[in-house]
Scaffold this motif. Structure first.
Motif, PDB file in Angstrom:
ATOM      1  N   VAL A  74       0.838  -1.203   0.000  1.00 50.04           N
ATOM      2  CA  VAL A  74       0.000   0.000   0.000  1.00 50.04           C
ATOM      3  C   VAL A  74       0.873   1.253   0.000  1.00 50.04           C
ATOM      4  O   VAL A  74       0.561   2.246  -0.663  1.00 50.04           O
ATOM      5  CB  VAL A  74      -0.960  -0.001   1.208  1.00 50.04           C
ATOM      6  CG1 VAL A  74      -1.767   1.297   1.245  1.00 50.04           C
ATOM      7  CG2 VAL A  74      -1.905  -1.194   1.144  1.00 50.04           C
ATOM      8  N   ALA A  75       2.005   1.201   0.716  1.00 51.74           N
ATOM      9  CA  ALA A  75       2.924   2.347   0.745  1.00 51.74           C
ATOM     10  C   ALA A  75       3.456   2.652  -0.658  1.00 51.74           C
ATOM     11  O   ALA A  75       3.500   3.823  -1.079  1.00 51.74           O
ATOM     12  CB  ALA A  75       4.082   2.063   1.704  1.00 51.74           C
ATOM     13  N   VAL A  76       3.853   1.607  -1.381  1.00 52.57           N
ATOM     14  CA  VAL A  76       4.360   1.816  -2.745  1.00 52.57           C
ATOM     15  C   VAL A  76       3.227   2.280  -3.661  1.00 52.57           C
ATOM     16  O   VAL A  76       3.417   3.168  -4.500  1.00 52.57           O
ATOM     17  CB  VAL A  76       5.006   0.526  -3.297  1.00 52.57           C
ATOM     18  CG1 VAL A  76       5.478   0.736  -4.735  1.00 52.57           C
ATOM     19  CG2 VAL A  76       6.184   0.099  -2.425  1.00 52.57           C
ATOM     20  N   LEU A  77       2.038   1.697  -3.496  1.00 48.61           N
ATOM     21  CA  LEU A  77       0.897   2.116  -4.308  1.00 48.61           C
ATOM     22  C   LEU A  77       0.602   3.596  -4.109  1.00 48.61           C
ATOM     23  O   LEU A  77       0.396   4.333  -5.086  1.00 48.61           O
ATOM     24  CB  LEU A  77      -0.334   1.289  -3.937  1.00 48.61           C
ATOM     25  CG  LEU A  77      -1.602   1.619  -4.734  1.00 48.61           C
ATOM     26  CD1 LEU A  77      -1.463   1.160  -6.177  1.00 48.61           C
ATOM     27  CD2 LEU A  77      -2.837   0.994  -4.092  1.00 48.61           C
ATOM     28  N   ASN A  78       0.589   4.050  -2.858  1.00 50.89           N
ATOM     29  CA  ASN A  78       0.342   5.467  -2.590  1.00 50.89           C
ATOM     30  C   ASN A  78       1.401   6.345  -3.244  1.00 50.89           C
ATOM     31  O   ASN A  78       1.104   7.430  -3.759  1.00 50.89           O
ATOM     32  CB  ASN A  78       0.334   5.723  -1.081  1.00 50.89           C
ATOM     33  CG  ASN A  78      -0.886   5.145  -0.395  1.00 50.89           C
ATOM     34  OD1 ASN A  78      -1.858   4.771  -1.038  1.00 50.89           O
ATOM     35  ND2 ASN A  78      -0.830   5.057   0.918  1.00 50.89           N
ATOM     36  N   THR A  79       2.651   5.861  -3.225  1.00 53.02           N
ATOM     37  CA  THR A  79       3.743   6.604  -3.862  1.00 53.02           C
ATOM     38  C   THR A  79       3.497   6.761  -5.356  1.00 53.02           C
ATOM     39  O   THR A  79       3.608   7.863  -5.908  1.00 53.02           O
ATOM     40  CB  THR A  79       5.082   5.880  -3.625  1.00 53.02           C
ATOM     41  OG1 THR A  79       5.336   5.783  -2.221  1.00 53.02           O
ATOM     42  CG2 THR A  79       6.232   6.611  -4.297  1.00 53.02           C
ATOM     43  N   GLY A  99      -2.224  -4.450 -16.499  1.00 53.23           N
ATOM     44  CA  GLY A  99      -1.989  -5.890 -16.571  1.00 53.23           C
ATOM     45  C   GLY A  99      -0.536  -6.310 -16.505  1.00 53.23           C
ATOM     46  O   GLY A  99      -0.225  -7.483 -16.712  1.00 53.23           O
ATOM     47  N   ARG A 100       0.357  -5.371 -16.203  1.00 51.71           N
ATOM     48  CA  ARG A 100       1.787  -5.703 -16.149  1.00 51.71           C
ATOM     49  C   ARG A 100       2.417  -5.183 -14.866  1.00 51.71           C
ATOM     50  O   ARG A 100       2.056  -4.133 -14.352  1.00 51.71           O
ATOM     51  CB  ARG A 100       2.512  -5.148 -17.376  1.00 51.71           C
ATOM     52  CG  ARG A 100       2.007  -5.746 -18.686  1.00 51.71           C
ATOM     53  CD  ARG A 100       2.955  -5.496 -19.834  1.00 51.71           C
ATOM     54  NE  ARG A 100       2.940  -4.112 -20.276  1.00 51.71           N
ATOM     55  CZ  ARG A 100       3.690  -3.649 -21.281  1.00 51.71           C
ATOM     56  NH1 ARG A 100       4.510  -4.476 -21.931  1.00 51.71           N
ATOM     57  NH2 ARG A 100       3.622  -2.385 -21.639  1.00 51.71           N
ATOM     58  N   LYS A 101       3.386  -5.930 -14.373  1.00 52.28           N
ATOM     59  CA  LYS A 101       4.038  -5.623 -13.101  1.00 52.28           C
ATOM     60  C   LYS A 101       5.038  -4.480 -13.258  1.00 52.28           C
ATOM     61  O   LYS A 101       5.876  -4.493 -14.152  1.00 52.28           O
ATOM     62  CB  LYS A 101       4.748  -6.874 -12.588  1.00 52.28           C
ATOM     63  CG  LYS A 101       5.473  -6.716 -11.268  1.00 52.28           C
ATOM     64  CD  LYS A 101       6.015  -8.060 -10.812  1.00 52.28           C
ATOM     65  CE  LYS A 101       6.858  -7.967  -9.567  1.00 52.28           C
ATOM     66  NZ  LYS A 101       7.312  -9.300  -9.096  1.00 52.28           N
ATOM     67  N   VAL A 102       4.956  -3.514 -12.339  1.00 57.59           N
ATOM     68  CA  VAL A 102       5.885  -2.390 -12.369  1.00 57.59           C
ATOM     69  C   VAL A 102       6.732  -2.324 -11.105  1.00 57.59           C
ATOM     70  O   VAL A 102       7.793  -1.699 -11.088  1.00 57.59           O
ATOM     71  CB  VAL A 102       5.116  -1.060 -12.574  1.00 57.59           C
ATOM     72  CG1 VAL A 102       4.331  -0.676 -11.326  1.00 57.59           C
ATOM     73  CG2 VAL A 102       6.050   0.065 -12.995  1.00 57.59           C
ATOM     74  N   SER A 103       6.296  -3.010 -10.041  1.00 58.89           N
ATOM     75  CA  SER A 103       7.022  -2.939  -8.774  1.00 58.89           C
ATOM     76  C   SER A 103       6.776  -4.194  -7.949  1.00 58.89           C
ATOM     77  O   SER A 103       5.708  -4.812  -8.045  1.00 58.89           O
ATOM     78  CB  SER A 103       6.569  -1.698  -7.979  1.00 58.89           C
ATOM     79  OG  SER A 103       7.187  -1.649  -6.707  1.00 58.89           O
ATOM     80  N   GLY A 104       7.775  -4.557  -7.142  1.00 60.17           N
ATOM     81  CA  GLY A 104       7.653  -5.705  -6.255  1.00 60.17           C
ATOM     82  C   GLY A 104       8.279  -5.406  -4.903  1.00 60.17           C
ATOM     83  O   GLY A 104       9.142  -4.526  -4.789  1.00 60.17           O
ATOM     84  N   GLU A 158       6.157   7.219   2.817  1.00 58.99           N
ATOM     85  CA  GLU A 158       5.053   6.260   2.888  1.00 58.99           C
ATOM     86  C   GLU A 158       5.465   4.964   3.591  1.00 58.99           C
ATOM     87  O   GLU A 158       4.694   4.406   4.380  1.00 58.99           O
ATOM     88  CB  GLU A 158       4.531   5.948   1.486  1.00 58.99           C
ATOM     89  CG  GLU A 158       3.783   7.095   0.826  1.00 58.99           C
ATOM     90  CD  GLU A 158       2.438   7.392   1.473  1.00 58.99           C
ATOM     91  OE1 GLU A 158       1.910   6.522   2.197  1.00 58.99           O
ATOM     92  OE2 GLU A 158       1.919   8.508   1.264  1.00 58.99           O
ATOM     93  N   VAL A 159       6.673   4.475   3.331  1.00 60.01           N
ATOM     94  CA  VAL A 159       7.128   3.243   3.982  1.00 60.01           C
ATOM     95  C   VAL A 159       7.255   3.460   5.489  1.00 60.01           C
ATOM     96  O   VAL A 159       6.853   2.603   6.285  1.00 60.01           O
ATOM     97  CB  VAL A 159       8.464   2.753   3.368  1.00 60.01           C
ATOM     98  CG1 VAL A 159       9.078   1.650   4.221  1.00 60.01           C
ATOM     99  CG2 VAL A 159       8.226   2.253   1.942  1.00 60.01           C
TER     100      VAL A 159
END
Length: 231
Positions: A74-79, A99-104, A158-159
């Motif tokens: 959620v922290a990365v999503l908010n960023t 439909g594609r991954k941008v972060s993990g 955010e983290v």
């Protein structure tokens, strides 16, 4: 938060395993030679083309730590939503767009520290990501403008905010659920060498995905699996 900037490292997570403990320490590398994701999968980490960051915090209880993938997700999503509203979450620890991954995210709980590694694809081209098992993208491919330093600053904020929620037992999994399109959908589950279909009912208080099996109607709690929407 103390910040360490490196030109090159094997892995920002591994770096934080080697150094003396320091609560709220963040390490950022321009390049990783041995970046990894969940289940030891390689994370492409070419120089300057991604954001490769790991955080070190005081350890928290295993029960609370089980939610760290969701909270930091959620922290990365908010960023990223500060740049574009199309990003969404994929259980347990990925951020997607179109439909594609941008972060993990790769959290690791050790006896004396909690480490959270985060990778965000910034300026990779389509060709550079073709070899990956999972369809991937970058901010550049998606036509999203960004300022690397401002993005890092927002990520750190955010983290830290979501670690505080975790450590105080205040993180609510509904924050993850509301941005995860798997919930309420028919899904395909790959768990080890088992594959089955079902309906994703939600996420429980331990961070497990709750799925009703289509085959026998049984309710299953998934701690770790590959789950995708069934079309």
């Amino acid at each position: 938060m103390k910040l360490i900037l490196l030109e090159e490292v094997d892995s920002t997570n591994e770096y934080l395993k080697r150094v003396d403990f320091c609560h709220r320490l963040c390490v950022v590398a321009r390049k990783q030679t041995g970046g990894k994701g969940r289940r030891g999968k390689k994370w492409i980490s070419e120089e300057g083309k991604g954001l490769y960051v790991s955080f070190m915090f005081s350890p928290i209880s295993p029960k609370i730590a089980s939610l760290s993938s969701l909270a930091f997700g959620v922290a990365v999503l908010n960023t990223l939503k500060g740049l574009d509203d199309r990003f969404y979450l994929k259980w347990p620890n990925d951020i997607y767009i179109n439909g594609r991954k941008v972060s993990g995210i790769l959290p690791e709980l050790l006896s004396d520290r909690l480490i959270a590694g985060i990778g965000i694809n910034l300026s990779y081209s389509e060709e550079e990501l073709l070899s990956l098992e999972v369809p991937a993208t970058s901010l550049l491919i998606e036509g999203i403008s960004f300022d690397r330093e401002k993005l890092l600053e927002k990520l750190i904020f955010e983290v830290n905010r979501y670690y505080n929620k975790l450590s105080k037992g205040m993180f609510d999994v509904k924050e993850f659920e509301k941005s995860c399109p798997l919930i309420g959908r028919e899904v395909t589950v790959i768990e080890g060498n088992r594959r089955y279909t079902g309906r994703a009912l939600g996420i429980d208080t331990d961070g497990c995905l709750v799925v009703e099996s289509e085959m026998d109607g049984k309710i299953k709690r998934l701690f770790s699996a590959d789950v995708s929407v069934r079309f």
